[in-house]
Each structure stands twice: as C-alpha cells, then as structure tokens.
Motif scaffolding. Structure first.
Motif, PDB file in Angstrom:
ATOM      1  N   LYS A 143      79.107 191.733  17.077  1.00  0.00           N
ATOM      2  CA  LYS A 143      78.154 192.416  16.199  1.00  0.00           C
ATOM      3  C   LYS A 143      77.260 193.353  17.000  1.00  0.00           C
ATOM      4  O   LYS A 143      76.995 194.488  16.588  1.00  0.00           O
ATOM      5  CB  LYS A 143      77.304 191.388  15.448  1.00  0.00           C
TER       6      LYS A 143
ATOM      7  N   ASN B 281      79.190 196.454  18.182  1.00  0.00           N
ATOM      8  CA  ASN B 281      79.458 197.401  17.093  1.00  0.00           C
ATOM      9  C   ASN B 281      78.194 197.936  16.434  1.00  0.00           C
ATOM     10  O   ASN B 281      78.269 198.851  15.605  1.00  0.00           O
ATOM     11  CB  ASN B 281      80.339 196.737  16.033  1.00  0.00           C
TER      12      ASN B 281
ATOM     13  N   GLY C 151      80.518 205.515  18.933  1.00  0.00           N
ATOM     14  CA  GLY C 151      81.785 204.794  18.939  1.00  0.00           C
ATOM     15  C   GLY C 151      82.839 205.537  19.742  1.00  0.00           C
ATOM     16  O   GLY C 151      83.896 205.869  19.217  1.00  0.00           O
TER      17      GLY C 151
ATOM     18  N   LYS D  96      90.707 194.980  19.057  1.00  0.00           N
ATOM     19  CA  LYS D  96      91.028 195.549  17.751  1.00  0.00           C
ATOM     20  C   LYS D  96      89.822 195.545  16.811  1.00  0.00           C
ATOM     21  O   LYS D  96      89.767 196.314  15.854  1.00  0.00           O
ATOM     22  CB  LYS D  96      92.181 194.777  17.115  1.00  0.00           C
ATOM     23  N   LYS D  97      88.849 194.700  17.092  1.00  0.00           N
ATOM     24  CA  LYS D  97      87.681 194.586  16.219  1.00  0.00           C
ATOM     25  C   LYS D  97      86.524 195.496  16.642  1.00  0.00           C
ATOM     26  O   LYS D  97      85.517 195.581  15.933  1.00  0.00           O
ATOM     27  CB  LYS D  97      87.202 193.133  16.186  1.00  0.00           C
ATOM     28  N   LEU D  98      86.673 196.149  17.783  1.00  0.00           N
ATOM     29  CA  LEU D  98      85.610 197.022  18.256  1.00  0.00           C
ATOM     30  C   LEU D  98      85.706 198.397  17.610  1.00  0.00           C
ATOM     31  O   LEU D  98      86.797 198.951  17.477  1.00  0.00           O
ATOM     32  CB  LEU D  98      85.684 197.154  19.785  1.00  0.00           C
ATOM     33  N   LYS D  99      84.577 198.949  17.220  1.00  0.00           N
ATOM     34  CA  LYS D  99      84.534 200.254  16.565  1.00  0.00           C
ATOM     35  C   LYS D  99      84.401 201.344  17.628  1.00  0.00           C
ATOM     36  O   LYS D  99      83.302 201.758  17.999  1.00  0.00           O
ATOM     37  CB  LYS D  99      83.357 200.310  15.578  1.00  0.00           C
ATOM     38  N   ALA D 100      85.538 201.791  18.115  1.00  0.00           N
ATOM     39  CA  ALA D 100      85.554 202.826  19.145  1.00  0.00           C
ATOM     40  C   ALA D 100      86.912 203.497  19.129  1.00  0.00           C
ATOM     41  O   ALA D 100      87.923 202.899  18.711  1.00  0.00           O
ATOM     42  CB  ALA D 100      85.272 202.224  20.523  1.00  0.00           C
TER      43      ALA D 100
ATOM     44  N   HIS E  74      84.434 207.871  17.293  1.00  0.00           N
ATOM     45  CA  HIS E  74      84.054 207.381  15.969  1.00  0.00           C
ATOM     46  C   HIS E  74      82.557 207.619  15.745  1.00  0.00           C
ATOM     47  O   HIS E  74      81.802 207.863  16.680  1.00  0.00           O
ATOM     48  CB  HIS E  74      84.353 205.891  15.854  1.00  0.00           C
ATOM     49  N   LEU E  75      82.143 207.557  14.492  1.00  0.00           N
ATOM     50  CA  LEU E  75      80.740 207.687  14.126  1.00  0.00           C
ATOM     51  C   LEU E  75      80.130 208.967  14.728  1.00  0.00           C
ATOM     52  O   LEU E  75      80.726 210.034  14.602  1.00  0.00           O
ATOM     53  CB  LEU E  75      79.973 206.428  14.552  1.00  0.00           C
TER      54      LEU E  75
END
Length: 460
Positions: free
Chosen positions: A380, A383, A388, A405-409, A431-432
C-alpha cells in the motif's frame, strides 16, 4: 528558472557545478529564430520522408558514428557542464556512438504490415519538437530524436538550459552528415520551449512532471500528440526471503547513480522490521564508499538542487527519521571544504523514514529506509504515490514476481533495478504522473508516426 539558471542579456549563464565558475554564455533563440528553425525543418522533411525507411536508418547509423572519434572531448564536456563523474560521462557518450541495434529495432517497428486484404503503412507527423533534460544531456536527445527521424519526421531540439553545450554538441555531430535543415536546435529556457511546442506537429519530452503538464496543456489546444517521460518516486520492496547483501548493494548503487539525479532512482525502500537492523548496517557499509571529497561522488547539478535535497533530508529528520550517515552536519563540512560555488552533498542514509515524509521526488544521493510489519501494508505504501515510473522487489520467486505484478509502475525489477537490465525492446512507460504516452520499445517508437491502412477488395 530550471535549477536556478540565470539568463542575462538573453544569454544562458552556463555554470560549473564543481566550482560555480562560468563555462559559457549561450544565446537564447528569439521568436523569429525558433520560427525560422522550424520552417527549415519543415522544408527539409518531405524529401527525407520520401527516402525508404531502410535508407533513413542507414543514414542515422552513419551519423552517430561521428561520436566515436569524439568520446573523450564529449565526456569531458559533460562532466564539466553537468557535473557527473567522468566514468559515467564516458558510459553515456559510448552509448550515443553505438546505436546500431537500437536503430534496427526502430526500423522493425516502423515497417509496413500486411493484414488480410490491407496494408498498414506508417506516416510521419511532420516536425517533432524535442525538449531534453539535463541529467542525461546527450543520450536522452537521441532516444527521442533517432526514432522521430527514422519515422520520417524532421526534428527541432531544445536542450535543457542547464546543459546547453552538451545538447549543442549532439546536434552538431549529427548534422555533419544529415540533410541540411532536417535537424535543428533552439537554445533557451521554458519561454523558448513554449514557442517551440506551439509551432511543431508533435512533442517529445523527458523531464519533470511539472514541465510535462505544461507541455500537455499547450499541446491540447490542437490535440497535438505528445510523448512525455516525467519524474518518479520509485520504491524498492525487500521481502523476508531477500538476499540482503544484494538488495543493500543495489539500494545504494541505484540511489546514488548520477548523484541520484535519475528519474527512476530508488527513492523509497521498504524493509521487513525483522530484517531492518541487518539491512541498515549493510547499506551504511555500502554507502561509505561514496564521498564527494575523494572524487567518488559527483556534485549535484546546481546549488538549487543541493538545497532541495537538504530540505528533504531535514524534513524527514524533523518527522522522526533516524540519521545513519551523512546529513546536515556532514553536508556543512563538505560545503566548507569545496569551492564556494560548487553543489556537493554527501550520501545520506535515513532509517525509520515515515511514509508521509517521503512523497516528493528528491533527485539526490539519499537512501531512505522505512520498516514494515506486514507485506500488505508495504504494498500500500509503495503504491501510495502520484508517480509510477519504476519499482523493484527483492526476494525469492514466485512470491517476488507476485508482488511485482501488484506494483503500480511501468517497469518493475525482480532482484534487479529495471533500467540496468531491461532489454531495448521493452517500452519505457510512466504510469500516473510519471508520463504520457510511451517512450522506447516498439510501442514507443511507433508513436512518432501514425498508421495508415490501404484496403483492397477481400477475396471472395
């Protein structure tokens, strides 16, 4: 002004980060000069686009070869102007002189494709404006200019006002063999960049998220395509199963590379509470190898950037972080022992850094460690960012891959820093607020052209 660069009498005051001395005064382009440079590029573009793709690529391969004979001079210029260590400058210059594989992949990405009863061609946008950064002041120009030119566009480059001579050297080198007018350059600050953005057909930029937003806002008025690679606040997650020696070595190496002035530098490190003390000791031992007083750590690019780093360190300490190495007092000692106009800052290692005290991009030689009790909480925190760009996970598979796989990048390394190991074929995506569009890889190289389908009657 970017990094506090002054412009006097319409000339950039180009200062040395090692000494603060004036290297050169570089004239800023006027409105008329920007317009005439873009006009020359537009005039040269149709003939260039009419050449076959393979011929354009061959000419670009030949153009970059000029840098092989200028490696020492260009590396010395980069170190003098931007400040990075000479071996890092050599690595960048050697990279710009060897683009054969890169250009072959760009050529493959731009080739026509037969789809059933249709042929999909790619057509250039026209004239592309490139707004370049100062942290990799030569290679980042080529990473955008070469695919833009290969696709059949003309290009006009605006180097960063922090490193104008480096940008000028790259453009001058390519222009020794490229058609006259095809590749132009305009020097100056953001005001010059705005004029350029308004007058070209597409924009490619590597730089801060703030600058990217300004470019996107101006480009939106005509729905002008953009490729923007922006900032980051990139996390490292260390799992219980990690090889701590490897993780600690990489944590330091990729926090201080280019004095930390890398968009995808490791800026946040999350470590299990049970491993924190051991990891901290390993990190400190690694970090002691870098010292601005013995030439193993370069200066930051400017006194402005040094002040940003110092402010981030102070903010974290005031919020409860523990100082393990470096910090304000050591920074003061370094400042007293280096030239008055220089911008050195020591490697600083912080532990127990509150997550909320480490949100903004630091862009300096800091190693910021935050312990966690639960992996879900660590994910958490990793992220919980407006950025990202990249991330990395250190630990045994398959768990490390599952976490990755769960990381927002856009790019995630497993037991490695992604930039160090990513194949050329991988897109570089933010990202972002770390980007808009795709930079590099086939997906990125195709952004410098638009597909056009020629459809024939289908076979009955």
């Amino acid at each position: 002004m970017v990094q506090g660069v002054e412009i006097k009498a319409n000339k950039i005051q180009d200062l040395s980060p090692q000494t603060g001395e004036l290297i050169a005064e570089v004239a800023c382009a006027t409105v008329e000069e920007v317009e005439s440079t873009v006009a020359r590029a537009r005039a040269a573009q149709p003939a260039w686009a009419a050449r076959p793709l393979e011929e354009r690529v061959a000419m670009l391969k030949a153009a970059v070869k000029v840098f092989k004979d200028e490696t020492q001079e260009l590396a010395a210029l980069m170190t003098r102007e931007m400040g990075k260590l000479i071996h890092e400058s050599f690595e960048e210059v050697e990279g710009i002189a060897d683009k054969d594989k890169f250009l072959e992949l760009v050529e493959d990405a731009n080739g026509e494709v037969v789809v059933a009863n249709a042929i999909v061609y790619r057509e250039p946008h026209g004239t592309v404006g490139i707004v370049a950064p100062w942290n990799f002041p030569m290679d980042e120009i080529l990473l955008l200019a070469l695919p833009a030119l290969a696709a059949g566009n003309a290009v006009v480059v605006k180097p960063s006002e922090v490193a104008p001579l480096c940008g000028g050297a790259v453009v001058d080198g390519l222009n020794k063999t490229l058609p006259r007018g095809l590749l132009g350059i305009v020097q100056g600050d953001g005001a010059v960049g705005q004029i350029l953005v308004d007058r070209v057909d597409m924009v490619g930029m590597t730089g801060s998220s703030a600058t990217g937003k300004k470019i996107l806002e101006r480009a939106s008025k005509s729905l002008k395509p953009c490729v923007l690679e922006c900032g980051g606040k990139d996390p490292m997650l260390v799992l219980e199963s990690a090889n701590l020696e490897t993780a600690a070595k990489d944590a330091v190496s990729f926090s201080v590379l280019n004095c930390g002035q890398v968009c995808c530098a490791i800026e946040r490190i999350y470590v299990p509470e049970t491993k924190a003390k051991e990891f901290e000791k390993l990190v400190v031992d690694e970090a002691k190898a870098y010292d601005p007083l013995d030439g193993t750590l370069a200066p930051l690019v400017s006194k402005v950037q040094r002040d940003v780093v110092a402010a981030h360190v102070t903010y974290a300490l005031d919020a409860g972080a523990r100082l393990l190495l470096g910090g304000p007092q050591v920074a003061a000692d370094v400042e007293a022992k280096t030239p008055p106009g220089s911008s050195f800052y020591p490697v600083t290692v912080l532990a127990d850094v509150p997550h909320d005290a480490n949100r903004d991009e630091t862009f300096g030689p800091t190693v910021a460690i935050t312990p966690y009790a639960d992996l879900g909480d660590a994910l958490k925190m990793a992220n919980d960012s407006k950025y990202g760009l990249t991330a990395c996970v250190y630990g045994a598979e398959p768990k490390a891959l599952d976490v990755a796989k769960k990381l927002k990048a856009g790019q995630v390394g497993v037991n490695t820093w992604p930039l160090a190991q990513a194949p050329l074929e991988c897109p570089w995506i933010g990202h972002l607020e770390s980007g808009f569009g795709y930079h590099s890889g086939p997906d990125g190289w195709r952004q410098f052209s638009v597909p056009k389908s020629i459809v024939k009657p289908a076979a009955s």
